[in-house]
Design an enzyme around this catalytic site. Structure first.
Site, PDB file in Angstrom:
ATOM      1  N   HIS A   1      14.354 -43.815  88.273  1.00  0.00           N
ATOM      2  CA  HIS A   1      14.238 -42.489  87.655  1.00  0.00           C
ATOM      3  C   HIS A   1      13.921 -42.523  86.161  1.00  0.00           C
ATOM      4  CE1 HIS A   1      18.278 -43.408  86.274  1.00  0.00           C
ATOM      5  NE2 HIS A   1      18.143 -42.447  85.387  1.00  0.00           N
TER       6      HIS A   1
HETATM    7  C1  UD1 Z   1      18.681 -37.853  82.436  1.00  0.00           C
HETATM    8  C2  UD1 Z   1      19.024 -38.742  81.251  1.00  0.00           C
HETATM    9  C3  UD1 Z   1      19.078 -40.192  81.701  1.00  0.00           C
HETATM   10  C4  UD1 Z   1      20.001 -40.370  82.881  1.00  0.00           C
HETATM   11  C5  UD1 Z   1      19.628 -39.389  83.989  1.00  0.00           C
HETATM   12  C6  UD1 Z   1      20.637 -39.473  85.085  1.00  0.00           C
HETATM   13  C7  UD1 Z   1      18.195 -37.978  79.081  1.00  0.00           C
HETATM   14  C8  UD1 Z   1      17.192 -38.197  78.015  1.00  0.00           C
HETATM   15  N1  UD1 Z   1      18.012 -38.676  80.216  1.00  0.00           N
HETATM   16  O1  UD1 Z   1      17.387 -38.205  82.878  1.00  0.00           O
HETATM   17  O2  UD1 Z   1      19.559 -41.001  80.648  1.00  0.00           O
HETATM   18  O3  UD1 Z   1      19.856 -41.683  83.357  1.00  0.00           O
HETATM   19  O4  UD1 Z   1      19.631 -38.053  83.460  1.00  0.00           O
HETATM   20  O5  UD1 Z   1      20.137 -39.015  86.302  1.00  0.00           O
HETATM   21  O6  UD1 Z   1      19.111 -37.229  78.902  1.00  0.00           O
HETATM   22  N2  UD1 Z   1      15.363 -32.145  87.548  1.00  0.00           N
HETATM   23  C9  UD1 Z   1      15.531 -31.316  88.633  1.00  0.00           C
HETATM   24  N3  UD1 Z   1      16.804 -30.901  88.925  1.00  0.00           N
HETATM   25  C10 UD1 Z   1      17.879 -31.249  88.211  1.00  0.00           C
HETATM   26  C11 UD1 Z   1      17.692 -32.099  87.103  1.00  0.00           C
HETATM   27  C12 UD1 Z   1      16.428 -32.541  86.785  1.00  0.00           C
HETATM   28  O7  UD1 Z   1      14.581 -30.966  89.320  1.00  0.00           O
HETATM   29  O8  UD1 Z   1      19.006 -30.830  88.545  1.00  0.00           O
HETATM   30  C13 UD1 Z   1      13.996 -32.633  87.253  1.00  0.00           C
HETATM   31  C14 UD1 Z   1      13.212 -31.703  86.327  1.00  0.00           C
HETATM   32  O9  UD1 Z   1      11.861 -31.754  86.720  1.00  0.00           O
HETATM   33  C15 UD1 Z   1      13.378 -32.379  84.977  1.00  0.00           C
HETATM   34  C16 UD1 Z   1      13.418 -33.847  85.344  1.00  0.00           C
HETATM   35  O10 UD1 Z   1      14.097 -33.892  86.590  1.00  0.00           O
HETATM   36  O11 UD1 Z   1      12.326 -32.096  84.090  1.00  0.00           O
HETATM   37  C17 UD1 Z   1      14.124 -34.718  84.347  1.00  0.00           C
HETATM   38  O12 UD1 Z   1      15.462 -34.234  84.105  1.00  0.00           O
HETATM   39  P1  UD1 Z   1      16.205 -34.582  82.726  1.00  0.00           P
HETATM   40  O13 UD1 Z   1      17.603 -34.138  82.795  1.00  0.00           O
HETATM   41  O14 UD1 Z   1      15.388 -34.122  81.590  1.00  0.00           O
HETATM   42  O15 UD1 Z   1      16.134 -36.147  82.676  1.00  0.00           O
HETATM   43  P2  UD1 Z   1      16.569 -37.219  83.772  1.00  0.00           P
HETATM   44  O16 UD1 Z   1      15.354 -37.968  84.170  1.00  0.00           O
HETATM   45  O17 UD1 Z   1      17.373 -36.595  84.822  1.00  0.00           O
HETATM   46  N1  UDP Z   2      23.940 -41.830  92.493  1.00  0.00           N
HETATM   47  C1  UDP Z   2      24.315 -40.834  93.370  1.00  0.00           C
HETATM   48  N2  UDP Z   2      23.365 -40.340  94.213  1.00  0.00           N
HETATM   49  C2  UDP Z   2      22.093 -40.810  94.221  1.00  0.00           C
HETATM   50  C3  UDP Z   2      21.733 -41.827  93.310  1.00  0.00           C
HETATM   51  C4  UDP Z   2      22.680 -42.310  92.440  1.00  0.00           C
HETATM   52  O1  UDP Z   2      25.458 -40.420  93.407  1.00  0.00           O
HETATM   53  O2  UDP Z   2      21.281 -40.321  95.019  1.00  0.00           O
HETATM   54  C5  UDP Z   2      24.964 -42.329  91.575  1.00  0.00           C
HETATM   55  C6  UDP Z   2      25.058 -43.825  91.473  1.00  0.00           C
HETATM   56  O3  UDP Z   2      25.918 -44.348  92.487  1.00  0.00           O
HETATM   57  C7  UDP Z   2      25.628 -43.969  90.076  1.00  0.00           C
HETATM   58  C8  UDP Z   2      25.010 -42.826  89.314  1.00  0.00           C
HETATM   59  O4  UDP Z   2      24.599 -41.894  90.297  1.00  0.00           O
HETATM   60  O5  UDP Z   2      27.038 -43.753  90.076  1.00  0.00           O
HETATM   61  C9  UDP Z   2      23.850 -43.270  88.495  1.00  0.00           C
HETATM   62  O6  UDP Z   2      23.166 -42.167  88.017  1.00  0.00           O
HETATM   63  P1  UDP Z   2      21.666 -42.248  87.577  1.00  0.00           P
HETATM   64  O7  UDP Z   2      21.016 -43.436  88.183  1.00  0.00           O
HETATM   65  O8  UDP Z   2      21.065 -40.915  87.824  1.00  0.00           O
HETATM   66  O9  UDP Z   2      21.765 -42.383  85.988  1.00  0.00           O
HETATM   67  P2  UDP Z   2      22.035 -43.608  85.010  1.00  0.00           P
HETATM   68  O10 UDP Z   2      23.276 -44.281  85.439  1.00  0.00           O
HETATM   69  O11 UDP Z   2      20.831 -44.492  85.048  1.00  0.00           O
HETATM   70  O12 UDP Z   2      22.152 -42.960  83.683  1.00  0.00           O
END
Ligand code: UD1
Ligand code: UDP
Length: 381
Positions: A204
């Site tokens: 992601h």
């Molecule tokens: C964010 C964090 C990242 C973390 C991740 C966990 C930042 C800069 N990044 O990344 O460090 O690892 O969360 O998962 O804060 N979206 C949806 N539904 C949701 C949330 C997001 O559709 O509920 C989609 C949207 O298109 C959005 C994109 O995901 O633009 C990215 O979401 P965003 O929260 O900006 O960043 P993450 O990639 O989730």
């Molecule tokens: N995770 C989850 N459902 C999923 C994928 C990941 O619950 O479909 C959990 C995973 O076990 C871990 C956390 O989400 O505890 C990691 O989150 P993510 O990879 O989104 O973010 P990061 O840790 O890289 O910031």
């Protein structure tokens, strides 16, 4: 009014604060703010129910957007809440835009900041998370680190030892506390997969969802699926890029894409995988705690201790590097030879944090010692 306000906004923050939040609420007046950075049911609510957490006291509903817009809206929304609650401390966790927004809003109002998971560094300043971590660590008044590498990173950056505390990882803590229950979940049966017969994939990172990079990663996964079926719960960011690129048409039939999973299902699939391929920070910690060999679809990691231990391997983001490393892992017996015993994994970070916190901020709800039923004179009579 709450003595402590905790700010979170994404899936991993809920998970990694899940052991700490009930402890904070037990001894201090505490308010929880969810920024709404993540907002889908499967990215928010499922974690509160899976982890038995009380719902947030405030929800900001900032939603998706550019980093600037997201962080600005978090600061604006928090300012009003923090002025109303007048907390003595604000807790933030990790490295997301919610973490940075929470730390900035608090510091700008003169409220001390506590950073959980401080000191992690990938040393790649192009990563938004690396930018957020560095700023938050330098704003924070109390820094709780997960390991020695993170602690030393802070010292190297001139952050004083008098407010840095190495407590272990709250992500490992959550994993070890929940693994026993997670292992009883029926997700493997529902997917008709047997333990240790599949690879688990999560991707992601912003850099990995760029069109050319994601296309290359799926090309690698298609090749790997020739040898090992893959289960891939797909993050909404990745799903959007996957759909926009039309990658479904070329997807190998043994790659099972799933919607984002709840925490217990996620742990169950991680802990029963033969191998995990991931770019997630949290998943790296879970594979370490559950002793699952891990290929990191990254060029570098903020969890270097596991790479040093030999259980996690950085395989880059291109098929030319991912596929040969995967094949080597399966072919030459190095899967069996991985030194999984070398991985450190200890629960208790949440308790260590609250014990230290008690020396900083007096309890609002002091522990009552049990009243003894017999007086001394009764015993000595
Ligand atoms: C964010 C964090 C990242 C973390 C991740 C966990 C930042 C800069 N990044 O990344 O460090 O690892 O969360 O998962 O804060 N979206 C949806 N539904 C949701 C949330 C997001 O559709 O509920 C989609 C949207 O298109 C959005 C994109 O995901 O633009 C990215 O979401 P965003 O929260 O900006 O960043 P993450 O990639 O989730
Ligand atoms: N995770 C989850 N459902 C999923 C994928 C990941 O619950 O479909 C959990 C995973 O076990 C871990 C956390 O989400 O505890 C990691 O989150 P993510 O990879 O989104 O973010 P990061 O840790 O890289 O910031």
């Amino acid at each position: 009014m709450a003595s402590i306000v905790t700010v979170l906004g994404t899936r991993p923050e809920v998970i990694k604060l899940s052991s700490l939040l009930p402890l904070l609420s037990r001894q201090w007046s505490h308010a929880l703010v969810h920024t709404g950075q993540h907002y889908d049911e499967e990215m928010v609510n499922i974690f509160f129910s899976d982890l038995n957490l009380a719902p947030p006291d405030y929800s900001l509903a900032v939603g998706s957007g550019s980093h600037a817009k997201q962080i600005a809206q978090i600061i604006i929304g928090l300012e009003e809440i923090l002025q109303r609650e007048e907390p003595k401390l604000v807790f933030v966790q990790g490295d997301t835009n919610s973490t940075l927004g929470g730390a900035l809003a608090a510091r700008q109002l003169g409220i001390p900041v506590v950073h959980v998971e401080a000191g992690c560094r990938s040393h790649n300043r192009r990563m938004p998370e690396e930018q957020n971590r560095i700023v938050v660590d330098h704003l924070a008044d109390y820094l709780f680190t997960p390991d020695t590498i993170a602690t030393e990173n802070l010292f190297r950056e001139g952050i004083g030892a008098d407010h840095v505390y190495m407590v272990g990882s709250t992500g490992v803590d959550a994993c070890l506390r929940n693994w026993g229950y997670a292992a009883t979940q029926p997700i493997l049966d529902h997917l008709s997969v047997e333990p240790h017969t599949y690879g688990l994939v999560t991707v992601h990172r912003a850099a990995n969802t760029a069109p050319d990079v994601l296309t290359g990663i799926f090309a690698a996964l298609n090749e790997i699926a020739e040898q090992l079926p893959l289960v891939f719960p797909i993050h909404p960011r990745t799903r959007a890029a996957f759909d926009a690129l039309g990658l479904a048409g070329s997807l190998h039939p043994d790659i099972h894409l799933l919607p984002p999973l709840g925490y217990l299902d996620s742990l169950a699939l991680i802990g029963n995988a033969l191998v995990v391929l991931t770019d997630s920070g949290g998943v790296q910690e879970e594979t370490a705690a559950l002793r699952i060999p891990t290929l990191l679809i990254r060029e570098e990691t903020e969890w270097q201790a596991y790479v040093n231990a030999g259980t996690h391997r950085l395989v880059g983001t291109k098929p030319e590097t991912i596929v040969p490393q995967f094949r080597a892992l399966l072919r030459d017996g190095s899967l069996d030879a991985m030194p999984l015993h070398a991985l450190p994994a200890a629960a208790g970070a949440a308790e260590r944090i609250t014990a230290i916190l008690a020396t900083i901020l007096p309890y609002d709800y002091p522990i009552q010692l049990p009243v003894t039923r017999h007086s001394v004179s009764e015993h000595t009579a």
